[in-house]
Design an enzyme around this catalytic site. Structure first.
Site, short mmCIF file in Angstrom:
data_model
loop_
_atom_site.label_atom_id
_atom_site.label_comp_id
_atom_site.label_asym_id
_atom_site.label_seq_id
_atom_site.Cartn_x
_atom_site.Cartn_y
_atom_site.Cartn_z
N GLY A 265 0.83 -1.19 0.00
CA GLY A 265 0.00 0.00 0.00
C GLY A 265 0.87 1.25 0.00
N CYS A 266 0.27 2.38 -0.40
CA CYS A 266 1.05 3.61 -0.55
C CYS A 266 1.52 4.16 0.80
CB CYS A 266 0.25 4.64 -1.32
SG CYS A 266 -1.42 4.96 -0.66
N TYR A 267 0.60 4.29 1.76
CA TYR A 267 1.01 4.74 3.08
C TYR A 267 2.03 3.76 3.68
CZ TYR A 267 -2.70 8.29 3.72
OH TYR A 267 -3.51 9.40 3.64
#
Length: 257
Positions: free
Chosen positions: A62-64
């Protein structure tokens, strides 16, 4: 695909978490392919490059989770770190929420506005903890993670606060950790990253400061949530899997939206 011998880079969250009960808790459904979970490798190249090379399935992070882990991995195994009081204050452009139509993503709702969300827990939280645990297996890690939406189309800015009682030069530690990385750069002391520096690229920029006033290490991380935080990282993983240059296909700017 797997049965046919095709290697897969999966951009969904389906294979990111190894604990299937944890996965069901956060995604509110039973896993459709539980027998493949153990075969999947978490696709953060800076953590699992050697495993990615041979993996039948790579779970693109995921990006975070990418931003926070890249900012915390180098210090997780250090003495003097208080693992019980780590804070990740992260902001993302609105594209991180996807493309489906909803009121909360209208221009008039996002422009000139700034809001926090998922205060009871975000799906990337267990993913982050799982990754960090690999670098500090003997420690119980407590992470306060609060995501925000900023009035921008793309970009992630993560401000990470880590209680640190040591006297080591953390910037040198980060530079050594990422010295062979194709896309992660540690900035000189006194220079802080901005989201515009990485827009449309697969780069991640990190700065590290030790605050003598608060006794915290302050780690700032920026990346583009649509490139290093998503499709760009998937291409980077594919390059590793097929013994290509990690930079193949990733030197051009990707600026839509």
């Amino acid at each position: 695909f797997v049965e046919a011998g095709v290697r897969v880079v999966d951009l969904s969250p389906d294979f990111r978490l190894k604990n299937l009960n944890e996965w069901k808790k956060w995604y509110s459904m039973d896993h459709s392919c539980p027998t493949l979970v153990d075969a999947a490798v978490y696709g953060l190249p800076e953590a699992n490059r050697s495993l990615i090379r041979e993996a039948p399935i790579v779970a693109n992070p995921g990006c975070y989770a990418t931003a926070v882990q890249l900012g915390l991995m180098p210090v997780m195994g250090m003495d003097g770190i208080d693992h019980s009081r780590i804070i990740a204050d992260a902001k993302s452009g609105i594209s991180g929420a996807g493309r489906e139509a909803s009121q909360s993503k209208l221009f008039s709702e996002v422009s000139e506005n700034f809001r926090a969300y998922a205060l009871d827990g975000h799906r990337h939280h267990p993913e982050i903890l799982q990754g960090l645990k690999a670098f500090s297996p003997k420690q119980d890690i407590n992470l306060l993670f609060v995501p925000h939406v900023i009035p921008a189309s793309r970009g992630i800015f993560a401000s990470l606060y880590v209680p640190f009682l040591g006297n080591m030069n953390l910037s040198d530690i980060f530079e050594k950790w990422y010295q062979d990385s194709a896309f992660v750069d540690v900035l000189p002391i006194g220079i802080n990253p901005e989201t515009r520096f990485v827009r449309g690229t697969n780069r991640c920029l990190i700065s590290v400061t030790h605050s003598s006033v608060s006794g915290n290490a302050i780690v700032l991380v920026v990346l583009d949530n649509l490139v290093k935080g998503a499709a760009g990282q998937a291409v980077q993983n594919m390059n590793i899997m097929f013994d290509l240059s990690e930079r193949a296909g990733l030197d051009n700017l990707c600026i839509v939206p």
